[in-house]
Design an enzyme around this catalytic site. Structure first.
Site, PDB file in Angstrom:
ATOM      1  N   ASP A 195     -14.497  57.513  38.380  1.00  0.00           N
ATOM      2  CA  ASP A 195     -13.598  57.130  39.460  1.00  0.00           C
ATOM      3  C   ASP A 195     -14.443  56.383  40.500  1.00  0.00           C
ATOM      4  O   ASP A 195     -15.659  56.241  40.366  1.00  0.00           O
ATOM      5  CB  ASP A 195     -12.908  58.377  40.039  1.00  0.00           C
ATOM      6  CG  ASP A 195     -11.627  58.035  40.783  1.00  0.00           C
ATOM      7  OD1 ASP A 195     -11.435  56.849  41.143  1.00  0.00           O
ATOM      8  OD2 ASP A 195     -10.817  58.938  41.036  1.00  0.00           O
TER       9      ASP A 195
HETATM   10  C1  BGC Z   1      -8.564  57.122  42.842  1.00  0.00           C
HETATM   11  C2  BGC Z   1      -8.196  56.680  41.452  1.00  0.00           C
HETATM   12  C3  BGC Z   1      -7.931  55.194  41.443  1.00  0.00           C
HETATM   13  C4  BGC Z   1      -9.159  54.478  41.954  1.00  0.00           C
HETATM   14  C5  BGC Z   1      -9.047  52.962  41.917  1.00  0.00           C
HETATM   15  C6  BGC Z   1      -9.652  56.273  43.469  1.00  0.00           C
HETATM   16  O1  BGC Z   1      -9.801  56.564  44.813  1.00  0.00           O
HETATM   17  O2  BGC Z   1      -8.980  58.477  42.795  1.00  0.00           O
HETATM   18  O3  BGC Z   1      -7.072  57.389  41.013  1.00  0.00           O
HETATM   19  O4  BGC Z   1      -7.586  54.774  40.156  1.00  0.00           O
HETATM   20  O5  BGC Z   1      -9.393  54.889  43.299  1.00  0.00           O
HETATM   21  O6  BGC Z   1      -8.169  52.488  42.840  1.00  0.00           O
END
Ligand code: BGC
Length: 746
Positions: free
Chosen positions: A274
């Site tokens: 992530d």
């Molecule tokens: C979130 C993810 C997301 C990623 C990209 C993160 O802060 O936890 O779910 O896909 O950002 O935007």
């Protein structure tokens, strides 16, 4: 012009980019592996690591890194012009490997569908597929190829703001819908990154990003099945979760990322971290610096570094110094390249930069959104049949700040959703009422967060002057989603005061609730007769809500989670284990609270209709079962009211005596059926015996000989049908469970 040419055979299989989960022949798979090896053989270490580097549009992206092969994956590209520019740069790179473009496409791209939690209330894999397919069609139109969805995290705690991004609390419902979403996205042209692997939905105290403790057996039984369903459905990739699980951050967790995902389930796509998740290993206290964080992540099985830039920075040295075997980097690059080839990226023409998303919403996408949304609206209560709008009603006061707030209809993560595309509930009611000659007034009563009530007297006057009040309140979308955990799940601001004042007018009131979680209603549940949960209903939210308010559509949605009376009851869920001291009203020393009922306000699976359904002749067709058999239960459901409607027929089971405590109820099957007024249908629900057991900590699945009690009905309080008997005990080791995954889908 095409990227890195594939053979005719592989091209034929991949030309339309419909890849995982399609019946890709062994020949095409072999061809892909051969081409990947060929490509890997030409790559430098730095080029391999470049394939593992995922960078967002905007800083710190250096566009020239695309041309030098240092950035093989990009996110937050949401328009064709930018995608085409990056594709053109990749063509200048030595090996011309196409980048992959990812974005959070969760519940729509330009046309917004309901948030996943609302979508789950439809209990309809068909509609989940339809919504995801539309989201994918629109996003892929401008060159997006990969979505960071579906979120397969179940949660039993709606203090956690991200509960809105998932399917609620149930592993069976979650598995069915996660698979449907993977399939729908793929059909529309997007590869999926199922997230967040794993346990992210159970943070302590409901605090986003906080630590999670879940025993392995409970991971296997409850939290992992939706992810496993995603593997079976052909998810192209997975995203590691931010949280630590039992003391080991998911981003450096070999048990999750290698043992379970790859060795036990046979997943052969790639895993991304992530956002800066690898860097956060320092914060978790398991890495002293970026180099150690990168090392731990890649050795655990994280192939791609989202926004950390730690792989690109540290892995060359880590490999040269021997701390990370080069084979590990090569394997990660292999997974990424294999996925890109399966997606057909090497063989697709570049996106046409003149494409724009303003061709949406189209009449077709709006129709689909309306169809889905109607089936997500949960009628929680409807005393005195306040709904649907009765024929005698000549005037409606629509009250509340959210009634005409498009942003709060779209909800969090609305991609390219536009306010001006959105039909608000006020507008939906106006349009529908106009045709019926009903007068509509609107009074906000307070500001968006309901901090001040200067406008309350005008709202009370509007209510007094109308035949019916439709109050639209709830949780503004900023209070829901990522980093939006709440300790109080009450109606924020002065909403309770406003709603009490409206109730005091004595006018019939229907409350339409917007929100991303169950909200604490307190005395309002008694004061307000009719309550419709509309979640964040999306672009066609107002039209769909009006359809249901006016009875043009009959509500059929059911709660995908347990609705607590108060936040202090959380975590709360229906499939809980029994206790030696079940609740007794007159005995304090039994399960319960001294200041609140132990029961929820509305149970899992709950939702009313404008008609009524009767269940009769429920029977277990297969009373004796051995391994390999299927439990079959039949029941006749009759629409006993005067309107056509839909019912979600639900089957729950319980193993009353086992070697381990087993849940009081577990949803094992459901079917949504349409019944005309007066019509009866026999429904047959089936559960393979191999789904009636439980896991041990090592992943072994055990089905024990003995009785299984069966319940069938329209919610999780369903009545008992009787018991079936399982004749023999079966133990299935994880290696054999893997074999149950369809090989052609992997
Ligand atoms: C979130 C993810 C997301 C990623 C990209 C993160 O802060 O936890 O779910 O896909 O950002 O935007």
């Amino acid at each position: 012009m095409r990227f890195f040419c594939l053979s005719a055979l592989a091209r034929a299989a991949l030309a339309c980019g419909l890849f995982f989960g399609a019946a890709m022949g062994a020949g095409a798979q072999d061809e892909i592996e051969r081409r990947v090896e060929n490509l890997l053989g030409q790559m430098t270490l730095e080029e391999k690591i470049g394939q593992l580097n995922l960078i967002s549009h905007g800083p710190p992206l250096r566009w020239e890194d695309i041309a030098t092969g240092r950035t093989g994956a990009l996110l937050n590209f949401n328009n064709a012009e930018d995608v085409a520019r990056a594709q053109a740069l990749a063509r200048q790179s030595r090996l011309k490997i196409p980048p992959i473009f990812g974005l959070d496409v969760l519940h729509g791209f330009r046309t917004q569908f309901p948030l996943p939690l609302g979508e789950a209330a439809a209990f309809s894999p068909r509609l989940s597929r339809l919504a995801s397919e539309w989201a994918a069609k629109e996003a892929s139109h401008v060159g997006v190829q990969w979505t960071f969805a579906p979120m397969a995290d179940l949660s039993r705690d709606s203090r956690w703001g991200r509960i809105v991004e998932g399917f609620g609390e149930d592993p069976h419902l979650g598995s069915v819908l996660t698979a449907a979403r993977v399939e729908g996205f793929r059909k529309g042209g997007l590869a999926t990154s199922t997230k967040h692997f794993a346990g992210y939905g159970a943070p302590q105290g409901g605090r986003d990003y906080d630590t999670t403790y879940i025993p392995p057996a409970e991971m296997y039984d409850i939290y992992l099945p939706p992810f496993r369903a995603a593997v079976k459905a052909g998810s192209a990739s997975f995203m590691a979760a931010f949280n630590a699980l039992n003391g080991m951050p998911s981003t450096a967790n070999p048990w999750l990322l290698t043992e379970v995902l790859r060795d036990q389930w046979g997943f052969d796509g790639f895993v991304t971290s992530d956002w800066a998740g690898i860097h956060e290993l320092i914060g978790h206290g398991i890495a002293a610096d970026g180099a150690e964080a990168a090392r731990k992540a890649i050795l655990a099985g994280v192939d791609m570094d989202m926004m950390g830039q730690l792989y690109i920075k540290h892995l060359p040295d880590e490999v040269r110094s021997g701390r990370v075997p080069e084979a590990v980097v090569t394997e990660a690059a292999r997974r990424v390249l294999r996925t890109k080839m399966r997606l057909g990226l090497f063989d697709r023409p570049d996106v046409d930069p003149s494409r724009v998303d303003s061709v949406f919403p189209s009449p077709e996408s709006r129709a689909a959104a309306r169809e889905v949304t109607r089936e997500t609206l949960v009628l929680l209560q409807n005393r005195d049949n306040v709904l649907p709008v009765a024929p005698g009603i000549r005037s409606i006061a629509v009250v509340g700040p959210l009634a005409d707030s498009p942003r709060d209809h779209l909800g969090p993560h609305a991609a390219r959703g536009h306010d001006e595309d959105t039909v608000t509930i006020l507008n939906g009611i106006r349009r529908r009422a106009q045709g019926a000659g009903i007068a509509v007034t609107h009074a906000p009563a307070c500001d968006q967060f309901c901090r001040t009530t200067e406008q309350l007297p005008a709202a009370v006057a509007a209510a007094q002057a109308a035949d019916l009040v439709v109050a639209v309140f709830g949780e503004p979308q900023e209070l829901s989603g990522e980093a939006a955990s709440r300790t109080r799940t009450t109606l924020n601001g002065k909403q309770v005061e406003v709603l009490e004042a409206l109730a005091a007018t004595g006018k019939p009131i229907a409350l339409v609730l917007l929100g991303g979680r169950p909200l604490e209603l307190g005395a309002l549940a008694d004061r307000i007769p009719s309550i419709l949960m509309a979640w964040y209903p999306g672009t066609e939210g107002g039209t769909a809500v009006a359809d249901v308010l006016f009875g043009d559509a009959n509500p059929s949605a059911k709660l995908p989670l347990t609705w607590p009376r108060t936040a202090g009851q959380m975590p709360i869920y229906y499939n809980r284990l029994p206790t030696g001291r079940p609740t007794l009203a007159n005995n304090r020393f039994t399960l319960g609270y001294i200041d609140e009922a132990v029961t929820p306000l509305y149970p899992f699976g709950w939702g009313l209709s404008y008609t009524s359904f009767a269940y009769r002749d429920a029977a277990i067709v297969t009373p004796r079962l051995s391994s390999g058999d299927t439990l079959e239960v039949s029941v006749t459901v009759t629409n006993t009211g005067s309107r056509d409607g839909q019912e979600v027929v639900q089957l729950y089971t319980r193993d009353p005596v086992a070697s381990r405590s087993r849940p009081l109820r577990e949803l094992k099957a459901f079917e949504k059926i349409a019944l005309k007024a007066g019509e009866a249908k026999e429904v047959r629900l089936r559960v393979p015996v191999e789904e009636l057991g439980f896991h041990l900590d090592d992943g072994t699945y055990v089905v024990e000989a003995g009785d299984i009690e069966v319940f069938v009905g329209g919610n999780s309080l369903a009545g008992s049908v009787g018991k079936a008997q399982i004749t023999d005990t079966v133990r299935i080791p994880p290696s054999e469970r893997r074999a149950s995954l369809s090989p052609k889908r992997l």
